[in-house]
Structure formats: structure tokens, C-alpha cells
Design an enzyme around this catalytic site. Structure first.
Site, PDB file in Angstrom:
ATOM      1  CB  CYS A 113      -0.990  -0.029   1.159  1.00  0.00           C
ATOM      2  SG  CYS A 113      -2.379   1.109   0.896  1.00  0.00           S
ATOM      3  CG  HIS A 221      -3.591  -3.403   3.128  1.00  0.00           C
ATOM      4  ND1 HIS A 221      -2.754  -2.911   4.105  1.00  0.00           N
ATOM      5  CD2 HIS A 221      -4.073  -2.322   2.466  1.00  0.00           C
ATOM      6  CE1 HIS A 221      -2.738  -1.591   4.048  1.00  0.00           C
ATOM      7  NE2 HIS A 221      -3.527  -1.206   3.062  1.00  0.00           N
ATOM      8  CD  GLU A 223      -1.196  -5.707   5.482  1.00  0.00           C
ATOM      9  OE1 GLU A 223      -1.601  -4.567   5.789  1.00  0.00           O
ATOM     10  OE2 GLU A 223      -0.851  -6.025   4.325  1.00  0.00           O
TER      11      GLU A 223
END
Length: 259
Positions: A113, A221, A223
Site C-alpha cells: 500500500c 494489503h 498481510e
């Protein structure tokens, strides 16, 4: 042998509008520890406290995370406007030269990001301050309401270059991702290769051409749910493998010099 160290670039925050803190999302540390198999270490985003040269020696790789503050437009030669939002100049001062040093050394990093945008700016690229205002573009911003599951839900497809590194790594020419960003790449920097696009042609995946180390970076994202998501897991696993290889090569060279 201890796990290789991944430095996670943090963000500066004020807790309760009073208490200054350096913060990093728990999910970033979980992805690094549980999927990449490395030791997560949060790095203060303040050049008064940390230097690029010492970070390169202490850490084996770096995760350039997302964050609410944006890269200041002065970093890519444009004036500040209200559309550019909030900034973290300390993080700019740490992350941008760190990216360039890693590219030169072949030290692995992955941008996510804001980190994706930092890689582009570090290599001379520019950003759109608000891509949803561009003709034909989607609103890529995080939904303002709802649970974390709803905010990080898969929302659009990303298509990759046929036979490119993301296609090869993920085994698919098209995947579903979340989207939680307001800014986006306008002009790719020198050696930046855009390798993935949203349906509205917003750049979503990149790497640095001819870089000797791992440089894969994404606008979404990964994660979130990294241990189980079929796109996130191979990304963090490949990043971890690159960090471990860099650490082995560096320590092997150090042993040879001391022998």
C-alpha cells in the site's frame, strides 16, 4: 541459528491526540513471523533515531507497510494540496533512501500500500493524490464502516502480465484482492515495472527491473489473513525465502572473512 530479521517500517501516531507513538499493525508482524518465518522488528519512522546504514546491517530484509499518512508530494517534485492528505515526513526520510539502498545492495524488501507507493517514489516516480477523482477510476478507499473483515474483504480483481514474476509466483494471471488506498501510481519511476492492474487500470503490483534482490510490491494489503489467503501466503513465503537466502549469504561471507 536465530531467524533472519525483517525490519517493519512503522508509522508515527498520537494516542488520544496526546501521546506520541511509533506503531505497526499486528497483522504485519504475524505475516512476517508465521508465513515468512522471520523475526519481525518494528522500526521507528524517525531519522533522528535510526540511520539507513545501521538498519541495513541490523536487518536482513524490510517490510514497507501501509499507513494513513501519505508520501509528501515534495518527494516527487509536486506542491502540497489538500487532496494529498496527512503526511509523515520522518517516515519519508527513512523509507525512501532505504529503498534505494536495498535495490543497490540486493537486500530484500516488500512494499504494501503506502510502501508500494514509496518504492515508486524512491525510484523517481509520481503519485495521484486521489485516484477516485480520475475519470473512469473506481473508489479504492477502505469502506468507512463495518468490521475489519468487511473492510479487508476481497473487492476487485488484479490481472498480471502474462509470464511475469507475479503470474509465475501465484500461478494465476488474475487474482482477487482487497483495496484500502486513496492514492496511486501516476508515473512509474526509473526501473519500476508495473506488473499488475485493477480493472480500472490502476497499478497494483510492481517490481524493480534488474534489481539483484526481492522487490515485489503490491498496492493491496496481503498481510490480512496472510497465513490462509491463497494470494497472500505465497507472497510472504517468497519474501521470507529471499530474506533467509540474503541472511545466509551475508553470514557465510562474514564467517569466511573471520576464518
Amino acid at each position: 541459528m536465530h531467524r533472519p530479521v525483517v525490519g517493519i517500517i512503522g508509522n508515527s501516531y498520537l494516542i488520544n491526540d496526546q501521546y506520541p507513538a511509533h506503531a505497526g499493525g499486528t497483522m504485519n508482524s504475524e505475516a512476517v513471523a508465521e508465513v515468512s518465518g522471520c523475526l519481525p522488528m518494528l522500526i521507528p519512522s524517525d531519522p533522528r533515531l535510526v540511520g539507513v546504514a545501521e538498519l541495513l546491517e541490523v536487518c536482513d530484509g524490510f517490510l514497507l507497510t501501509g499507513g494513513r499518512p501519505n508520501v509528501h508530494p515534495e518527494e516527487y517534485g509536486e506542491p502540497e494540496t489538500p487532496a494529498h492528505g496527512a503526511f509523515d515526513r520522518g517516515r519519508d526520510a527513512v523509507a525512501l533512501p532505504l529503498v534505494r539502498a536495498c535495490v543497490e545492495r540486493g537486500q530484500p524488501f516488500m512494499g504494501v500500500c503506502r510502501g508500494f507507493q514509496e518504492v515508486n517514489v524512491a525510484m523517481g516516480g509520481t503519485l495521484h493524490p486521489e485516484i477516485r477523482e480520475l475519470p473512469g477510476r473506481m473508489n479504492h478507499r477502505m469502506p468507512p464502516d463495518g468490521s475489519l473483515e468487511e473492510k479487508f474483504a476481497l473487492r476487485h480483481k488484479v490481472r498480471f502480465s502474462e509470464g511475469g514474476p507475479f503470474h509465475r509466483l501465484l500461478g494465476a494471471a488474475e487474482v482477487m484482492t482487497n483495496t484500502l488506498h486513496g492514492q496511486g501510481v501516476k508515473t512509474p519511476g526509473a526501473r519500476i515495472v508495473i506488473d499488475g492492474w485493477a480493472p480500472d487500470d490502476t497499478p497494483e503490483a510492481l517490481y524493480v527491473r534488474d534489481a539483484p534482490g526481492f522487490t515485489l510490491s503490491v498496492q493491496w494489503h496481503p498481510e490480512w489473513n496472510a497465513a490462509h489467503d491463497p494470494v497472500s501466503r505465497p507472497l510472504f513465503a517468497a519474501f521470507g525465502a529471499a530474506v533467509k537466502e540474503f541472511a545466509r549469504a551475508r553470514r557465510g561471507g562474514a564467517r569466511a572473512l573471520s576464518a
